[in-house]
Design a protein around this motif. Structure first.
Motif, PDB file in Angstrom:
ATOM      1  N   ILE A  88      -9.487  25.647  35.443  1.00  0.00           N
ATOM      2  CA  ILE A  88     -10.594  26.294  36.184  1.00  0.00           C
ATOM      3  C   ILE A  88     -10.193  26.605  37.620  1.00  0.00           C
ATOM      4  O   ILE A  88     -10.651  27.587  38.186  1.00  0.00           O
ATOM      5  CB  ILE A  88     -11.919  25.501  36.172  1.00  0.00           C
ATOM      6  N   MET A  89      -9.311  25.764  38.183  1.00  0.00           N
ATOM      7  CA  MET A  89      -8.928  26.048  39.565  1.00  0.00           C
ATOM      8  C   MET A  89      -7.915  27.186  39.647  1.00  0.00           C
ATOM      9  O   MET A  89      -7.765  27.808  40.679  1.00  0.00           O
ATOM     10  CB  MET A  89      -8.391  24.781  40.229  1.00  0.00           C
TER      11      MET A  89
ATOM     12  N   GLY B 182     -13.600  24.001  46.068  1.00  0.00           N
ATOM     13  CA  GLY B 182     -14.720  23.392  46.786  1.00  0.00           C
ATOM     14  C   GLY B 182     -15.660  22.669  45.831  1.00  0.00           C
ATOM     15  O   GLY B 182     -16.055  21.522  46.080  1.00  0.00           O
ATOM     16  N   ILE B 183     -15.986  23.346  44.703  1.00  0.00           N
ATOM     17  CA  ILE B 183     -16.898  22.741  43.723  1.00  0.00           C
ATOM     18  C   ILE B 183     -16.294  21.445  43.168  1.00  0.00           C
ATOM     19  O   ILE B 183     -16.964  20.423  43.073  1.00  0.00           O
ATOM     20  CB  ILE B 183     -17.202  23.744  42.578  1.00  0.00           C
ATOM     21  N   VAL B 184     -14.988  21.519  42.837  1.00  0.00           N
ATOM     22  CA  VAL B 184     -14.316  20.325  42.289  1.00  0.00           C
ATOM     23  C   VAL B 184     -14.352  19.191  43.316  1.00  0.00           C
ATOM     24  O   VAL B 184     -14.620  18.031  42.979  1.00  0.00           O
ATOM     25  CB  VAL B 184     -12.864  20.655  41.879  1.00  0.00           C
ATOM     26  N   ALA B 185     -14.136  19.533  44.599  1.00  0.00           N
ATOM     27  CA  ALA B 185     -14.143  18.506  45.647  1.00  0.00           C
ATOM     28  C   ALA B 185     -15.517  17.848  45.734  1.00  0.00           C
ATOM     29  O   ALA B 185     -15.613  16.615  45.825  1.00  0.00           O
ATOM     30  CB  ALA B 185     -13.767  19.138  46.980  1.00  0.00           C
ATOM     31  N   ALA B 189     -16.295  13.938  44.838  1.00  0.00           N
ATOM     32  CA  ALA B 189     -16.878  13.019  45.828  1.00  0.00           C
ATOM     33  C   ALA B 189     -18.112  12.333  45.247  1.00  0.00           C
ATOM     34  O   ALA B 189     -18.326  11.139  45.457  1.00  0.00           O
ATOM     35  CB  ALA B 189     -17.222  13.777  47.093  1.00  0.00           C
ATOM     36  N   LEU B 190     -18.917  13.096  44.492  1.00  0.00           N
ATOM     37  CA  LEU B 190     -20.123  12.525  43.872  1.00  0.00           C
ATOM     38  C   LEU B 190     -19.755  11.425  42.870  1.00  0.00           C
ATOM     39  O   LEU B 190     -20.320  10.339  42.894  1.00  0.00           O
ATOM     40  CB  LEU B 190     -20.924  13.621  43.159  1.00  0.00           C
ATOM     41  N   VAL B 191     -18.792  11.750  42.002  1.00  0.00           N
ATOM     42  CA  VAL B 191     -18.371  10.775  40.986  1.00  0.00           C
ATOM     43  C   VAL B 191     -17.805   9.529  41.668  1.00  0.00           C
ATOM     44  O   VAL B 191     -18.088   8.398  41.275  1.00  0.00           O
ATOM     45  CB  VAL B 191     -17.326  11.403  40.025  1.00  0.00           C
TER      46      VAL B 191
END
Lengths: 477, 254
Positions: A88-89, B182-185, B189-191
């Motif tokens: 996805i990245m 950004g979304i993955v980051a 962080a949430l997890v």
């Protein structure tokens, strides 16, 4: 059930993924590819999440069966989520659902792809894609041979039928030794195939990737045309040999290498597995030849590759079977349903169950003739107990029910019958390609997103065996 | 290794910092690469496309000037032709100084060659010669050279346009990639926070309540603190210290 122990072990799974992502990153870095950052970021994330539980969770005593099962089921899900990250990245054709599909397909060693153009992928990402097969392959071997045998007398006792002495080795005391031996067998087979493929003219990079996919009975190729791209008999024969080997119980390969009593030459299951495959090849080859598709030699060559590829649940291709006569497709569908042996890197129904199923059917017919007679089902002079026979029948019914349900869902999404049916059996059997819209040289790109998601559930069910999922649900309750 | 609470907290925060630092660095690298692509798009390709457009315009003006010369208007014709020539040469120089694509130099050479051949024709006097009013000379000779020069300029423009479209799609891909990072980051962080919360509850809060419970149980009649603390950290030390204290109090009371 201790959650922290489960989290700690899931962390180990993530670290293993992180290691392979890091190797893929190095390839991308060396070749200055667009996948460099996505792979590095994914590797670091896996590393961080893998190390995190180690800070808190102290050295623990042995895990019990329930925890083992939970680790394996969640391990496959967590690993599939982590496996999506580089895809996805990186972007390209990888939407969220496509990345999930490709990742699950890789780790479950299914080998179905959503990519229209595989060759456009950076080499680092291609290596990661093949690595998912390899990680999934070793995962299932360790799971089946080390964790499941602990559930003695349980519903999963089919694992104790074939090489009982190895299966019954006490997990706590001999585990380390077996892990070492199996890892050596797995790595040796990979190295040997890589060497042979390189010898027959494949580039080293392609050879490594195809070896990963073969030994894990996966099927991801680095080429759009799969093995057909090479059009090289040496390569085809090498891959065929390793596909057959990877479809056999690894414990038996271990037994053969260690010159033990239980080896591939003495097992009636292996004998039957090979004979059935041989008959399949001859039938397909005759039909192809008589229908005027190819000359006799070509018919034999293509039939052998395709039957072994599907019969071992690998899914490589040298011809587009979508154009083959319907009779040959039906035979290939049989092999897609049958799958390879328990204890191999293959998933799905398994040849062992089909074998017991037919023996059991034979017994029932005899009983019709002699209602008062006492008959026993035997396997290599060992008696198969009634309970196991019943479990096998239930499993077969559950398996058929599951892929018919998936077919119904796919047809509800306006996918044609043959595509829907073959996609269902190919994914639950962790085989890869089906027919018509998802044929051997095709892909799953045109399946709607919901269909793709349903097929990934199918892959996970096939990989984890439906009974294990049921067992986990029961444990939870 | 015995991990104290201090080490556990420190290591957790170090990992969190590493997670955020990695996300930050990756974002910076992605955005730098984005701005570089943007720069390439604007500076490199757009500059050459603009220069090519000016060259084409200058060629058209030169062609008009030549027609005036053929009509016998020397002054007006030469004025236009000379002005257009200087504009053309200036734009060619701009394009020559902005070589960014492979084979761009070959295209520039082609323009130079075709233009010098074309220029050699109109440099010679046309007014008061047999070429004045000779439409077939214009059609078969000079107009053909004009077209050749125009084609070579168009080729340079095509090259840069194609590259610009390619760069634009790369730019789009890069921006999508930057968003995904950004979304993955954020999700990571949430997890991480959820996991940290789980571990803090399990290894910090739970042992303390265990200890409190065992103190309560002691008060209610048990003769020893019986907590279920298995860790080897400060809480275990606290349990041992309380136990010692209680034992000493019991001893003194006796």
């Amino acid at each position: 059930m201790k959650k922290e122990i489960i989290i700690k072990h899931l962390g180990f799974v993530l670290m293993l993924n992180g290691l392979f992502m890091f190797i893929s990153f190095l390839i991308s870095l060396f070749l200055d590819e667009t996948s460099t950052l996505p792979l590095l970021y994914s590797a670091l994330l896996c590393g961080i999440f893998g190390v995190f539980p180690l800070i808190f969770v102290e050295r623990t005593e042995n895990i019990n069966f329930n925890e083992g099962l939970t680790i394996v089921v969640f391990g496959w899900i967590i690993t599939s989520i982590a496996g999506m990250l580089p895809y996805i990245m990186w972007g390209g054709e990888f939407t969220l659902i496509n990345a999930w599909f490709e990742s699950v397909s890789g780790f479950t060693t299914t080998g179905s792809t959503i990519l229209n153009n595989i060759e456009i992928l950076p080499k680092g990402l291609l290596f990661w894609r093949s690595s998912t097969h390899w990680i999934g392959g070793i995962g299932i071997i360790l799971f089946v041979l080390l964790i499941l045998p602990q559930a003695q007398g349980s519903r999963i006792s089919i694992y104790n039928t074939e090489i009982s002495s190895l299966s019954k080795l006490n997990f706590r005391f001999k585990a380390r030794k077996i892990v070492h031996v199996l890892a050596i067998v797995y790595i040796s087979l990979t190295l040997l195939e890589t060497t042979m493929l390189t010898f027959f003219g494949m580039s080293f990079f392609d050879a490594v990737n195809h070896s990963f996919a073969t030994i894990a009975t996966g099927g991801f190729s680095t080429k759009n045309l799969s093995i057909a791209e090479f059009n090289n008999l040496g390569i085809e024969i090498t891959i065929m040999i390793f596909m057959v080997l990877s479809g056999i119980h690894f414990g038996l390969i271990y037994g053969t290498v260690m010159l033990k009593k239980e080896n591939i030459f003495k097992s009636s299951l292996v004998k039957s597995f090979i004979i059935v495959m041989f008959i399949g090849i001859l039938l397909v080859a005759f039909k192809l030849y008589l229908s005027g598709y190819y000359n006799w030699w070509q018919s034999l060559r293509y039939a052998a590759f395709q039957v072994i590829s599907l019969g071992s649940t690998t899914g490589f291709a040298t011809q587009d079977t979508a154009n083959w006569p319907i009779f040959t497709q039906m035979i290939l569908i049989y092999f897609t349903i049958q799958c390879a042996m328990t204890g191999s890197t293959s998933g799905g129904l398994k040849f062992d169950r089909v074998y017991i199923f037919f023996k059991s059917v034979g017994k029932q017919i005899k009983m019709l003739k002699h209602p008062k007679g006492i008959f026993v089902t035997k396997l290599d002079d060992k008696r198969i107990d009634e309970k196991l026979e019943q479990q096998t029948l239930v499993f077969v019914v559950l398996y058929i029910f599951t892929f018919f349900m998936t077919t119904f869902i796919l047809t509800a999404l306006d996918i044609d019958g043959m595509t829907a049916f073959s996609a269902s059996i190919a994914t639950i059997g962790n085989v890869g390609p089906g027919f018509q819209g998802v044929s051997s040289l095709g892909n799953f790109a045109n399946i709607p997103d919901l269909g793709k998601f349903v097929l990934t559930i199918n892959m996970l069910l096939g990989r984890l065996e439906i009974f294990n999922i049921l067992a986990l649900i029961m444990i939870k309750k | 290794m015995n991990k104290t609470l201090k080490i556990k907290i420190f290591a957790s925060f170090m990992l969190l910092i590493a997670l955020l630092a990695v996300a930050g660095i990756i974002s910076i690298v992605e955005y730098r690469s984005l701005s570089k692509s943007f720069n390439m798009l604007i500076q490199d390709n757009y500059k050459s496309i603009e220069a090519s457009k000016t060259m084409l315009e200058a060629l058209e003006r030169e062609d008009s000037g030549i027609l005036l010369l053929m009509l016998g208007d020397w002054d007006a014709g030469m004025k236009i032709v000379n002005y257009a020539d200087s504009v053309f040469l200036l734009s060619l120089k701009t394009a020559k100084n902005n070589l960014t694509e492979t084979n761009e130099e070959i295209h520039i050479k082609n323009i130079e060659n075709s233009y010098s051949t074309y220029k050699a024709r109109w440099k010679r006097p046309i007014v008061d010669t047999d070429k004045q009013g000779d439409i077939s000379w214009y059609k078969n000779d000079i107009h053909q050279l004009f077209l050749t020069a125009k084609i070579s300029v168009n080729e340079l423009m095509d090259l840069n346009q194609t590259s610009m479209y390619k760069e634009a799609s790369i730019l789009q891909e890069k921006s999508e990639r930057a968003i995904m990072h950004g979304i993955v980051a954020i999700i990571s962080a949430l997890v991480f926070s959820i996991l940290l919360n789980f571990f803090i509850t399990k290894y910090f809060v739970y042992p303390i309540s265990e200890l409190a419970n065992s103190v309560n149980n002691y008060r209610d009649g048990e003769n020893k603190l019986r907590s279920n603390i298995k860790s080897n950290d400060e809480i275990k030390k606290l349990e041992t210290a309380i136990n010692d204290l209680l034992q000493r109090i019991v001893k003194n009371n006796k």
